[in-house]
Design an enzyme around this catalytic site. Structure first.
Site, PDB file in Angstrom:
ATOM      1  N   GLY A  50       0.791  -1.235   0.000  1.00  0.00           N
ATOM      2  CA  GLY A  50       0.000   0.000   0.000  1.00  0.00           C
ATOM      3  C   GLY A  50       0.815   1.273   0.000  1.00  0.00           C
ATOM      4  O   GLY A  50       0.625   2.132   0.849  1.00  0.00           O
ATOM      5  N   GLY A 174       0.091  -5.052  -3.587  1.00  0.00           N
ATOM      6  CA  GLY A 174      -0.253  -6.008  -2.540  1.00  0.00           C
ATOM      7  C   GLY A 174      -1.740  -6.270  -2.429  1.00  0.00           C
ATOM      8  O   GLY A 174      -2.182  -7.395  -2.218  1.00  0.00           O
ATOM      9  N   MET A 175      -2.542  -5.226  -2.573  1.00  0.00           N
ATOM     10  CA  MET A 175      -3.992  -5.382  -2.496  1.00  0.00           C
ATOM     11  C   MET A 175      -4.583  -5.687  -3.870  1.00  0.00           C
ATOM     12  O   MET A 175      -5.305  -6.651  -4.055  1.00  0.00           O
ATOM     13  CB  MET A 175      -4.627  -4.097  -1.940  1.00  0.00           C
ATOM     14  CG  MET A 175      -4.259  -3.776  -0.507  1.00  0.00           C
ATOM     15  SD  MET A 175      -5.112  -4.831   0.696  1.00  0.00           S
ATOM     16  CE  MET A 175      -3.876  -6.052   1.040  1.00  0.00           C
ATOM     17  N   GLU A 194      -1.087  -2.634 -15.156  1.00  0.00           N
ATOM     18  CA  GLU A 194      -0.131  -2.312 -14.082  1.00  0.00           C
ATOM     19  C   GLU A 194       1.114  -1.674 -14.694  1.00  0.00           C
ATOM     20  O   GLU A 194       1.649  -2.184 -15.674  1.00  0.00           O
ATOM     21  CB  GLU A 194       0.234  -3.591 -13.309  1.00  0.00           C
ATOM     22  CG  GLU A 194       1.416  -3.495 -12.365  1.00  0.00           C
ATOM     23  CD  GLU A 194       1.270  -2.452 -11.272  1.00  0.00           C
ATOM     24  OE1 GLU A 194       2.123  -1.553 -11.207  1.00  0.00           O
ATOM     25  OE2 GLU A 194       0.295  -2.536 -10.484  1.00  0.00           O
ATOM     26  N   CYS A 408     -11.378 -16.398   5.148  1.00  0.00           N
ATOM     27  CA  CYS A 408     -12.742 -16.525   4.635  1.00  0.00           C
ATOM     28  C   CYS A 408     -13.606 -15.526   5.391  1.00  0.00           C
ATOM     29  O   CYS A 408     -13.202 -15.025   6.439  1.00  0.00           O
ATOM     30  CB  CYS A 408     -13.280 -17.938   4.804  1.00  0.00           C
ATOM     31  SG  CYS A 408     -13.494 -18.402   6.520  1.00  0.00           S
ATOM     32  N   GLY A 490      -5.879   2.522   3.609  1.00  0.00           N
ATOM     33  CA  GLY A 490      -6.728   2.339   2.431  1.00  0.00           C
ATOM     34  C   GLY A 490      -6.920   3.589   1.610  1.00  0.00           C
ATOM     35  O   GLY A 490      -6.698   3.595   0.413  1.00  0.00           O
TER      36      GLY A 490
END
Length: 552
Positions: A50, A174-175, A194, A408, A490
């Site tokens: 990030g 990474g995200m 990218e 999950c 974020g």
């Protein structure tokens, strides 16, 4: 950044400790796991993911944290302030072993400019969400949430089926690196743009992307072939989305789903302006920050204009929580918010059920321990068909990065059940060492982020951050192993506050009691939060599952 190029960090494995208890040992291993080169984006600079999300403020702080964890008694707590260990306090056995506060600034000063000044002086660190809280597990960490979003988009817009559909996105960090695989899991073809070739290579090596196109025409030919055959494949293309999206419009290409996960939350270090490579952008940034920021903002504006144009042409368009719309709006795109964020569009009903990203890590380092937990989860939740499908696909396609881990989404009631079951597996020796349970700060009741998780709340309480603070306090009171309170994850400085918890299942009775408390209270905050905002589903869940709201 003053990186340490020669130093390679990896988590210890096995069932022998170097710390005085498994709780301390878990933190000791997980901070190192965050910096494993197969996980971290720039480990030599302590950057996990990030943009500049770090595990520790500097190498001296990192070493001191490890030393402190080795010395820490079972009734003591280590304090960490923006990646720097501050001191050790005598607490009690059920208190957290570590308390972390990262990147927090008084609201008026919560800007990138002020943060960067402090960062330069060595007084601050950007913790992102799971970088500074030591529970990043590589790209798998976000993949099921991405999968849930794509599947829900398929339910809402394409009759529950994404076969033969195309998802267009950008950003394979990474995200964002989770997107191609999540899209394929959901049955779609994915074209991911990218700028950084090393990131494309990393996603190819870890099986998160299937193929790399040589140019745009090659990418489109591949997409056409696979969609016609109803095959789910992901293709990476090196380029800048601000350029590529307009080339696609010229070629009359409109995807079915459109989103973005470039590092727009950090316009200085994260987002590469149009016309630059990673290397030339670095030089430009060092030479003239002001001009660089203007170029980045101009590119983001162009990028969003392209997204709005594709939306008008029928692409189901949504923001994936990187604050791209806000940046574009600042750069003059007045209608940047004409497309929604992914949470109000697809995730909020899950949040109302106290559902969120439940992750666990095998401290032994043995992948078989995760196989044992996967099988136990199948027995525990045989009725959850999406979960079973997810576990099957994850086993088949997800390469572990660092310590083996699984994620999950589980609801209120289910998380405590799973935690107790893991503790039982440790107690019975069915796994070789304790299991660490944590989550992203993106969760149902742990974050205030008006452009992402709390966008468009029913009662207009998007910016109320009491909930994130209460979440950290509640998890501390319940005995989580380490608790973190961060700012700016974020979406960047000034736009979010959020909390995280990590708890260790070491097979003891005491751990079972802590697990039940923490893994019940943590998701309960999500039910409380959404019930308070007027969501009927949260009200119904609270009634049905015995969540003790005072407003039922």
């Amino acid at each position: 950044m003053g990186g340490n190029m020669s130093r390679v960090v990896k988590a210890p494995t096995g069932n022998k400790m170097v710390c005085k208890g498994w709780l301390q040992e878990a933190a000791y291993r997980m901070i190192q796991n965050n910096l494993d080169p197969v996980i971290a984006e720039h480990p030599e600079n302590l950057v996990v993911y990030g943009g500049i999300g770090k595990a520790a403020r500097n190498w001296e702080s990192f070493d001191k944290i490890l030393e402190a964890l080795k010395e820490l008694e079972n009734d003591e707590t280590l304090l960490v302030q923006s990646g720097k260990p501050i001191g050790i306090l005598k607490t009690h056995e059920d208190a957290p072993r570590v308390l972390l506060a990262n990147s927090n600034l008084v609201p008026k000063w919560a800007t990138w400019e002020h943060f960067n000044e402090l960062d330069k002086k060595g007084l601050m660190m950007y913790g992102q969400m799971t970088a500074g809280s030591w529970i990043y597990i590589g790209t798998q960490g976000i993949i099921q949430g991405t999968y849930e979003s794509f599947v829900e988009a398929g339910r809402q817009h394409f009759g529950g089926n994404l076969t033969g559909r195309v998802i267009l996105t950008a950003g394979l960090g990474g995200m964002g690196g989770a997107q191609p695989l999540a899209g394929v899991f959901a049955g779609a073809c994915v074209l991911a743009v990218e700028i950084d070739p090393t990131r494309i290579q990393k996603r190819l090596e870890t099986k998160y992307v299937d193929e790399v196109a040589t140019d745009l025409d090659d990418a489109l030919a591949r997409i056409k072939k696979y969609t016609a055959a109803g095959e789910a494949k992901s293709i990476a293309l090196q380029g800048n989305m601000a350029t590529v999206i307009h080339q696609l419009i010229e070629k009359n290409f409109t995807p079915d789903l459109l989103t973005d996960q470039t590092s727009a939350h950090d316009p200085l270090v994260g987002y590469i302006p149009e016309g630059y490579t990673v290397e030339t952008a670095k030089t430009f940034r060092e030479q003239d920050q002001k001009a660089y920021l203007k170029a980045a903002y101009d590119s983001m504006a162009k990028h969003v204009r392209g997204m709005l144009a594709m939306k008008d042409r029928g692409a189901v368009t949504f923001d994936y929580g990187n604050n791209l719309r806000a940046r574009a709006q600042e750069a003059g795109v007045e209608n940047a918010f004409d497309y929604p964020g992914f949470v109000p569009a697809f995730i909020r009903p899950l949040f109302c059920k106290g559902s969120g990203p439940f992750r666990w890590v095998a401290l032994s380092g043995d992948p078989n321990d995760i196989k044992v937990t996967d099988d136990a989860m199948r027995k525990l939740f045989p009725h959850k068909k999406d979960l079973l499908r997810w576990l099957d696909m994850a086993e088949e396609r997800i390469a572990f990065q660092g310590l083996p881990a699984r994620i999950c989404w589980l609801e209120y009631g289910e998380r405590a059940k799973a935690g107790l079951m893991f503790n039982q597996l440790v107690a019975e020796g069915k796994v070789k060492a304790p299991i660490v349970i944590g989550r992203d700060h993106l969760d149902c009741g742990s974050v205030a982020s008006p452009n992402r998780e709390t966008e468009a709340m029913k009662d207009g309480s998007d910016a109320v951050s009491d909930w994130a603070l209460l979440n950290a306090l509640v998890n501390t009171a319940c005995g989580a192993t380490w608790v973190s309170l961060h700012h700016g994850g974020g979406v960047g400085m000034g736009y979010s506050q959020h909390a995280g918890q990590v708890i260790v299942a070491d097979g003891t009775e005491k751990a079972a009691r802590r697990l039940e408390r923490v893994l019940t209270a943590d998701p309960a905050m999500g039910v409380f939060r959404h019930l308070d905002a007027g969501y009927e589903l949260a009200h119904d869940i609270a009634k049905e599952r015995g969540v003790r709201s005072l407003w039922l």
